[in-house]
Write an enzyme that holds these catalytic residues in place. Structure first.
Site, short mmCIF file in Angstrom:
data_model
loop_
_atom_site.label_atom_id
_atom_site.label_comp_id
_atom_site.label_asym_id
_atom_site.label_seq_id
_atom_site.Cartn_x
_atom_site.Cartn_y
_atom_site.Cartn_z
N LYS A 1 0.79 -1.23 0.00
CA LYS A 1 0.00 0.00 0.00
C LYS A 1 0.82 1.29 0.00
O LYS A 1 0.39 2.34 0.48
CB LYS A 1 -1.03 0.03 1.15
CG LYS A 1 -1.89 -1.18 1.30
CD LYS A 1 -2.28 -1.84 -0.01
CE LYS A 1 -3.30 -1.09 -0.82
NZ LYS A 1 -3.46 -1.76 -2.16
N HIS B 1 7.60 -7.47 -1.89
CA HIS B 1 7.44 -6.85 -0.56
C HIS B 1 8.41 -7.49 0.43
O HIS B 1 8.40 -7.17 1.62
CB HIS B 1 6.01 -7.08 -0.03
CG HIS B 1 4.94 -6.39 -0.82
ND1 HIS B 1 5.07 -5.10 -1.29
CD2 HIS B 1 3.68 -6.79 -1.18
CE1 HIS B 1 3.95 -4.77 -1.94
NE2 HIS B 1 3.11 -5.77 -1.89
N LYS C 1 -8.00 6.18 -3.71
CA LYS C 1 -8.03 7.65 -3.79
C LYS C 1 -6.75 8.23 -4.38
O LYS C 1 -6.77 9.29 -4.98
CB LYS C 1 -8.23 8.22 -2.39
CG LYS C 1 -9.66 8.53 -2.02
CD LYS C 1 -9.67 9.41 -0.78
CE LYS C 1 -11.03 10.02 -0.56
NZ LYS C 1 -11.09 10.74 0.71
P1 A3P Z 1 -5.00 4.80 -1.42
O1 A3P Z 1 -5.61 3.61 -0.79
O2 A3P Z 1 -4.54 5.81 -0.41
O3 A3P Z 1 -5.83 5.41 -2.49
P2 A3P Z 1 -0.06 -0.37 -3.71
O4 A3P Z 1 0.02 -0.22 -5.18
O5 A3P Z 1 1.30 -0.51 -3.06
O6 A3P Z 1 -1.00 -1.44 -3.32
O7 A3P Z 1 -0.59 1.00 -3.11
C1 A3P Z 1 -1.94 1.33 -3.26
C2 A3P Z 1 -2.11 2.81 -3.06
O8 A3P Z 1 -1.57 3.52 -4.19
C3 A3P Z 1 -3.58 3.17 -3.00
O9 A3P Z 1 -3.65 4.33 -2.15
C4 A3P Z 1 -3.88 3.48 -4.46
O10 A3P Z 1 -5.03 4.23 -4.66
C5 A3P Z 1 -2.62 4.24 -4.84
N1 A3P Z 1 -2.34 4.24 -6.28
C6 A3P Z 1 -2.62 3.27 -7.18
N2 A3P Z 1 -2.23 3.65 -8.41
C7 A3P Z 1 -1.69 4.88 -8.28
C8 A3P Z 1 -1.14 5.81 -9.21
N3 A3P Z 1 -1.07 5.52 -10.51
N4 A3P Z 1 -0.70 6.99 -8.73
C9 A3P Z 1 -0.77 7.29 -7.42
N5 A3P Z 1 -1.30 6.46 -6.50
C10 A3P Z 1 -1.75 5.26 -6.92
#
Ligand code: A3P
Length: 346
Positions: free
Chosen positions: A84, A154, A309
């Site tokens: 995340k 991870h 978000k």
């Molecule tokens: P939020 O839950 O705060 O919206 P991961 O990819 O490590 O699982 O992280 C997920 C987080 O990155 C989520 O945050 C997601 O919405 C956000 N995310 C996904 N794609 C993204 C992008 N292209 N640019 C910025 N944030 C992104």
């Protein structure tokens, strides 16, 4: 019903679910699990403390397989993160940068759409633990002719076992402020809770997070493993922050591209290639693609859950002042001496 009865029932349900989840593990892994500290999990019934970090049973099996069989190549690139923190975004950006000669960002001469418009980033850059070494598989990675090979993970730095022969391997670690990472994890993992497990309240989840009990946590240990290595070996480990990238994507993309060995030429800069990559991989653009609204690129995870978000600071809508204080204190205590800091906590 007395509360002790409720606890017993919940524990009973958890144990049953764990049995189901762990049924297909190798006997070697089952044996290892028996010796590990165990806590209530987020997505799964339990997390186990393996090599210092809290992991799901299946992840442990995959890490064991990885440690036994992975042969690093000098040219490998590994995109690392704690869940995340912007893993999906980093996969998209790195894929676009590395492959831009083969896959022009706008569209190629034949009008083929860029792969990021038709594939989820997790299909383009595979996870070591959820894809390549999942389910006791041993992939034939030596047969990948293309260089660099790009993987994501991870797995904590120490468990990658890359020292002392890291040579030219490049690792990019994307790190996000713990406040937003916590809120993002809480939303995400509640959506994925194994069937039969009730939702975890914000308060319960917060306590687990602060105790370090979260997938691949304690989060501070995970961050510090990569942070310290980035200070010791800046040519091998690039440490980037989600929050900085949201604020200034262009300079961070230049840094990323140079580190990966694919720097932007003055000509490309003039043509706006950096801005084109930033746009192609932006949260807004990616979230609206069909491929990211439908399907499952990682087992059991709907792609749409990967895009919530995409903001910095959403935590202010959830955390109470006392929670903010508590997490700030933990960060101060665990991270301050290392020099790793985040702008958010005041
Ligand atoms: P939020 O839950 O705060 O919206 P991961 O990819 O490590 O699982 O992280 C997920 C987080 O990155 C989520 O945050 C997601 O919405 C956000 N995310 C996904 N794609 C993204 C992008 N292209 N640019 C910025 N944030 C992104």
């Amino acid at each position: 019903m007395p509360s002790s009865t409720i606890t017993t029932i919940t524990h009973f349900t958890r144990t049953q679910i764990a049995d189901e989840e762990e049924k297909h593990l190798s006997s070697e892994c089952k044996e290892v699990l028996l010796s590990l500290p165990k806590e209530r999990g987020w997505r799964t019934a339990f997390l186990y403390k393996f090599q210092g970090y809290w992991c799901q049973a299946k992840e442990i099996q995959a890490i064991m397989a990885f440690q036994k069989h992975f042969k690093a190549k000098d040219t490998d690139i590994i995109l690392a993160s704690i869940p995340k923190s912007g893993t999906t975004w980093m996969k998209a950006l790195s894929f676009a940068i590395i492959n831009r000669k083969n896959f022009p960002i706008i569209s190629d001469h034949h009008g083929h759409p860029h792969p990021l418009l038709t594939s989820n980033p997790h299909d383009l850059v595979p996870f070591l633990e959820y894809k390549l070494y999942a389910n006791n598989q041993i992939p034939e990675l030596s047969q990948i002719a293309d260089e660099p090979r790009v993987f994501a993970t991870h797995i904590p730095f120490a468990s990658l076992n890359l020292l002392p022969s890291m040579n030219n391997i490049k690792i990019v670690y994307i790190c996000r402020n713990p406040f937003d990472t916590f809120i993002s994890s809480w939303h995400f993992l509640n959506k994925l809770r194994s069937q039969g497990l009730p939702e975890i309240s914000l308060e319960e989840a917060f306590k687990m997070y602060c105790d370090g009990v979260i997938g691949f946590g304690p989060f501070w240990e995970h961050m510090l493993g990569y942070w310290n290595e980035s200070l010791k070996r800046p040519n091998n480990v690039l440490f980037l922050k989600y929050d900085d990238m949201k604020q200034d994507i262009v300079s961070n993309l230049k840094k990323l591209a140079s580190f990966l060995g694919f720097p932007f030429s003055p000509e490309e800069e003039k043509q706006g290639v950096i801005q084109d990559i930033a746009k192609l991989c932006s949260f807004e653009e990616m979230k609206k693609l069909d491929v990211n609204k439908n399907g499952k690129s990682i087992k059991d995870i709907e792609n749409k859950y990967l895009f919530r978000k995409g903001e910095v600071g959403d935590w202010v809508n959830y955390l109470s002042p006392s929670m903010v204080k508590q997490l700030s204190l933990i960060m101060e205590e665990k991270l301050d001496a290392s020099g790793l800091s985040f702008k958010v906590a005041s």
